[in-house]
Scaffold this motif. Structure first.
Motif, PDB file in Angstrom:
ATOM      1  N   GLN A   1     -18.097  66.652 -16.206  1.00  0.00           N
ATOM      2  CA  GLN A   1     -17.099  67.702 -16.395  1.00  0.00           C
ATOM      3  C   GLN A   1     -16.738  68.367 -15.071  1.00  0.00           C
ATOM      4  O   GLN A   1     -15.564  68.705 -14.844  1.00  0.00           O
ATOM      5  CB  GLN A   1     -17.608  68.738 -17.395  1.00  0.00           C
ATOM      6  CG  GLN A   1     -17.647  68.214 -18.823  1.00  0.00           C
ATOM      7  CD  GLN A   1     -18.144  69.240 -19.821  1.00  0.00           C
ATOM      8  OE1 GLN A   1     -18.869  70.173 -19.471  1.00  0.00           O
ATOM      9  NE2 GLN A   1     -17.770  69.073 -21.076  1.00  0.00           N
TER      10      GLN A   1
ATOM     11  N   SER B   1     -12.326  58.422 -20.759  1.00  0.00           N
ATOM     12  CA  SER B   1     -13.316  59.390 -21.230  1.00  0.00           C
ATOM     13  C   SER B   1     -14.719  58.793 -21.155  1.00  0.00           C
ATOM     14  O   SER B   1     -14.917  57.577 -21.203  1.00  0.00           O
ATOM     15  CB  SER B   1     -12.996  59.818 -22.666  1.00  0.00           C
ATOM     16  OG  SER B   1     -12.988  58.695 -23.530  1.00  0.00           O
TER      17      SER B   1
ATOM     18  N   GLY C   1     -14.029  66.625 -13.352  1.00  0.00           N
ATOM     19  CA  GLY C   1     -12.747  66.570 -14.038  1.00  0.00           C
ATOM     20  C   GLY C   1     -12.613  65.475 -15.057  1.00  0.00           C
ATOM     21  O   GLY C   1     -11.497  65.134 -15.465  1.00  0.00           O
ATOM     22  N   LEU C   2     -13.725  64.907 -15.508  1.00  0.00           N
ATOM     23  CA  LEU C   2     -13.688  63.835 -16.497  1.00  0.00           C
ATOM     24  C   LEU C   2     -13.835  64.407 -17.910  1.00  0.00           C
ATOM     25  O   LEU C   2     -14.570  65.374 -18.136  1.00  0.00           O
ATOM     26  CB  LEU C   2     -14.809  62.837 -16.232  1.00  0.00           C
ATOM     27  CG  LEU C   2     -14.726  62.073 -14.906  1.00  0.00           C
ATOM     28  CD1 LEU C   2     -16.016  61.341 -14.634  1.00  0.00           C
ATOM     29  CD2 LEU C   2     -13.561  61.099 -14.929  1.00  0.00           C
ATOM     30  N   LYS C   3     -13.158  63.791 -18.851  1.00  0.00           N
ATOM     31  CA  LYS C   3     -13.288  64.173 -20.241  1.00  0.00           C
ATOM     32  C   LYS C   3     -14.581  63.573 -20.797  1.00  0.00           C
ATOM     33  O   LYS C   3     -14.840  62.378 -20.627  1.00  0.00           O
ATOM     34  CB  LYS C   3     -12.095  63.666 -21.050  1.00  0.00           C
ATOM     35  CG  LYS C   3     -12.159  64.020 -22.525  1.00  0.00           C
ATOM     36  CD  LYS C   3     -10.969  63.437 -23.279  1.00  0.00           C
ATOM     37  CE  LYS C   3     -11.058  63.724 -24.771  1.00  0.00           C
ATOM     38  NZ  LYS C   3      -9.919  63.120 -25.521  1.00  0.00           N
ATOM     39  N   VAL C   4     -15.393  64.401 -21.450  1.00  0.00           N
ATOM     40  CA  VAL C   4     -16.691  63.966 -21.958  1.00  0.00           C
ATOM     41  C   VAL C   4     -16.754  64.195 -23.462  1.00  0.00           C
ATOM     42  O   VAL C   4     -16.417  65.271 -23.957  1.00  0.00           O
ATOM     43  CB  VAL C   4     -17.839  64.733 -21.274  1.00  0.00           C
ATOM     44  CG1 VAL C   4     -19.188  64.243 -21.792  1.00  0.00           C
ATOM     45  CG2 VAL C   4     -17.763  64.588 -19.763  1.00  0.00           C
ATOM     46  N   SER C   5     -17.181  63.164 -24.189  1.00  0.00           N
ATOM     47  CA  SER C   5     -17.486  63.284 -25.613  1.00  0.00           C
ATOM     48  C   SER C   5     -18.998  63.248 -25.777  1.00  0.00           C
ATOM     49  O   SER C   5     -19.668  62.358 -25.227  1.00  0.00           O
ATOM     50  CB  SER C   5     -16.864  62.135 -26.410  1.00  0.00           C
ATOM     51  OG  SER C   5     -15.457  62.201 -26.390  1.00  0.00           O
ATOM     52  N   THR C   6     -19.546  64.200 -26.492  1.00  0.00           N
ATOM     53  CA  THR C   6     -20.992  64.228 -26.707  1.00  0.00           C
ATOM     54  C   THR C   6     -21.307  63.769 -28.126  1.00  0.00           C
ATOM     55  O   THR C   6     -20.574  64.063 -29.071  1.00  0.00           O
ATOM     56  CB  THR C   6     -21.563  65.634 -26.469  1.00  0.00           C
ATOM     57  OG1 THR C   6     -20.893  66.570 -27.308  1.00  0.00           O
ATOM     58  CG2 THR C   6     -21.397  66.029 -25.022  1.00  0.00           C
TER      59      THR C   6
ATOM     60  N   ARG D   1     -10.181  59.412 -14.086  1.00  0.00           N
ATOM     61  CA  ARG D   1      -9.971  60.535 -15.005  1.00  0.00           C
ATOM     62  C   ARG D   1      -9.065  60.175 -16.187  1.00  0.00           C
ATOM     63  O   ARG D   1      -8.949  60.945 -17.126  1.00  0.00           O
ATOM     64  CB  ARG D   1      -9.403  61.733 -14.248  1.00  0.00           C
ATOM     65  CG  ARG D   1     -10.393  62.349 -13.262  1.00  0.00           C
ATOM     66  CD  ARG D   1      -9.890  63.667 -12.700  1.00  0.00           C
ATOM     67  NE  ARG D   1     -10.850  64.207 -11.744  1.00  0.00           N
ATOM     68  CZ  ARG D   1     -10.656  64.251 -10.424  1.00  0.00           C
ATOM     69  NH1 ARG D   1      -9.490  63.807  -9.909  1.00  0.00           N
ATOM     70  NH2 ARG D   1     -11.578  64.744  -9.625  1.00  0.00           N
ATOM     71  N   ARG D   2      -8.444  59.026 -16.152  1.00  0.00           N
ATOM     72  CA  ARG D   2      -7.656  58.563 -17.296  1.00  0.00           C
ATOM     73  C   ARG D   2      -8.557  58.163 -18.471  1.00  0.00           C
ATOM     74  O   ARG D   2      -8.074  58.005 -19.602  1.00  0.00           O
ATOM     75  CB  ARG D   2      -6.807  57.360 -16.889  1.00  0.00           C
ATOM     76  CG  ARG D   2      -5.703  57.658 -15.897  1.00  0.00           C
ATOM     77  CD  ARG D   2      -4.940  56.379 -15.547  1.00  0.00           C
ATOM     78  NE  ARG D   2      -4.602  55.617 -16.740  1.00  0.00           N
ATOM     79  CZ  ARG D   2      -4.916  54.332 -16.917  1.00  0.00           C
ATOM     80  NH1 ARG D   2      -5.589  53.657 -15.984  1.00  0.00           N
ATOM     81  NH2 ARG D   2      -4.560  53.701 -18.031  1.00  0.00           N
TER      82      ARG D   2
ATOM     83  N   PHE E   1     -14.990  57.010 -27.119  1.00  0.00           N
ATOM     84  CA  PHE E   1     -14.850  57.238 -25.682  1.00  0.00           C
ATOM     85  C   PHE E   1     -14.790  55.885 -24.995  1.00  0.00           C
ATOM     86  O   PHE E   1     -14.979  54.840 -25.635  1.00  0.00           O
ATOM     87  CB  PHE E   1     -15.989  58.111 -25.141  1.00  0.00           C
ATOM     88  CG  PHE E   1     -17.366  57.670 -25.595  1.00  0.00           C
ATOM     89  CD1 PHE E   1     -18.059  56.675 -24.934  1.00  0.00           C
ATOM     90  CD2 PHE E   1     -17.956  58.253 -26.712  1.00  0.00           C
ATOM     91  CE1 PHE E   1     -19.309  56.270 -25.351  1.00  0.00           C
ATOM     92  CE2 PHE E   1     -19.220  57.848 -27.144  1.00  0.00           C
ATOM     93  CZ  PHE E   1     -19.893  56.856 -26.464  1.00  0.00           C
ATOM     94  N   ASP E   2     -14.521  55.876 -23.681  1.00  0.00           N
ATOM     95  CA  ASP E   2     -14.215  54.622 -22.974  1.00  0.00           C
ATOM     96  C   ASP E   2     -15.380  54.054 -22.171  1.00  0.00           C
ATOM     97  O   ASP E   2     -15.472  52.835 -22.024  1.00  0.00           O
ATOM     98  CB  ASP E   2     -13.029  54.842 -22.026  1.00  0.00           C
ATOM     99  CG  ASP E   2     -11.803  55.367 -22.746  1.00  0.00           C
ATOM    100  OD1 ASP E   2     -11.472  54.829 -23.814  1.00  0.00           O
ATOM    101  OD2 ASP E   2     -11.180  56.327 -22.243  1.00  0.00           O
TER     102      ASP E   2
END
Length: 273
Positions: free
Chosen positions: A130, A116, A133-138, A113-114, A154-155
């Protein structure tokens, strides 16, 4: 003539197995239903546009493929046969090789979760990441995802086992910082089905009949390993740490099938035994 979605770019090879399988299922029923010709749509259609076209039933698109959702089943007619036996839900990430040392410290979902995740706009996987609990960039546009990954937007760009190596090989010469993350397998239930326009009920039944015949005589398994066996071997799934994610968009049946599908893909491909 049956129209299916055209690829999103000249480098887009994600659906070659599904086109081949559709053709094989149709050829199975030629004796009873006659020959039919497949051709790509004239336009590049996003997934949202594909289902809009199927729902409109204008004849610009007759069939597509996707993971199930309640909305999709109201806009098109599915054939509930898992076209990849869960493989698309076993994800290996494309990353910037400069981040590999940091990613090597990931041991569980909490430490993941650190970082993205990047996904296409309106892709159903967004809900999966999501929900965990993960950050998502679309990002809009398939090819843009690779560029945005290396630009640090994003990573990780998680890809299906059957996709990731083709995508890496096709782009690495022009994107030398692109790398395949070597340790992790993000895994979640992810059935994949054909969807047909409402007027294509007979075609849907014909394809389902062909698929079931292929499953019964072993040719569906042969198709899976022919298209994906080399990638499965290259992925070295047995050596990866499996991080299980829930998929809020699938039925309890898909959840129950998950373990069997994972065991199926963990066994050695027949060609390499």
């Amino acid at each position: 003539m049956i129209r299916y979605p055209a690829p999103q770019s000249p480098l887009d090879r994600r659906s070659l197995d599904l086109i081949d399988l559709l053709d094989a299922a149709l050829r199975r029923t030629e004796a009873s239903d006659g020959p039919v010709r497949l051709e790509p749509s004239q336009d590049n259609l996003t997934e949202l546009r594909q289902f809009a076209e199927l729902n409109s039933d204008r004849g610009l698109l007759h069939v597509t493929w996707a993971t199930p959702s309640a909305q999709r089943q109201t806009r098109a007619q599915p054939v509930l046969f898992d076209l990849r036996r869960g493989l698309l839900g076993f994800r290996i990430s494309l990353v910037d090789q400069r981040r590999l040392a940091e990613l090597a410290k990931v041991s569980d979902l909490a430490s993941l979760r650190r970082f993205s995740v990047g996904q296409g706009l309106a892709w159903p996987d967004v809900d999966v990441f999501q929900a965990s609990g993960l950050k998502v960039s679309t990002v809009s546009g398939y090819d843009n995802l690779f560029r945005m990954l290396l630009a640090g937007r994003f990573d990780l760009f998680p890809r299906g086992v059957g996709e990731v190596f083709d995508e890496f090989d096709a782009r690495h010469a022009d994107m030398p910082q692109l790398a395949v993350e070597p340790r992790l397998l993000l895994a979640y239930p992810y059935p994949y089905h054909y969807y047909f326009a409402p007027s294509q009920a007979a075609l849907a039944a014909r394809v389902e009949k062909g698929l079931l015949e292929m499953k019964a005589d072993g040719s569906f398994d042969a198709h899976l390993w022919r298209h994906h066996g080399a990638a499965v071997k290259r992925a070295a799934l047995q050596k990866r740490r499996v991080l299980r994610l829930a998929n809020p968009n699938v039925s309890d049946g898909a959840e129950r099938d998950f373990d069997a599908n994972l065991a199926y893909w963990l066994k050695p491909p027949p060609a390499y035994r």
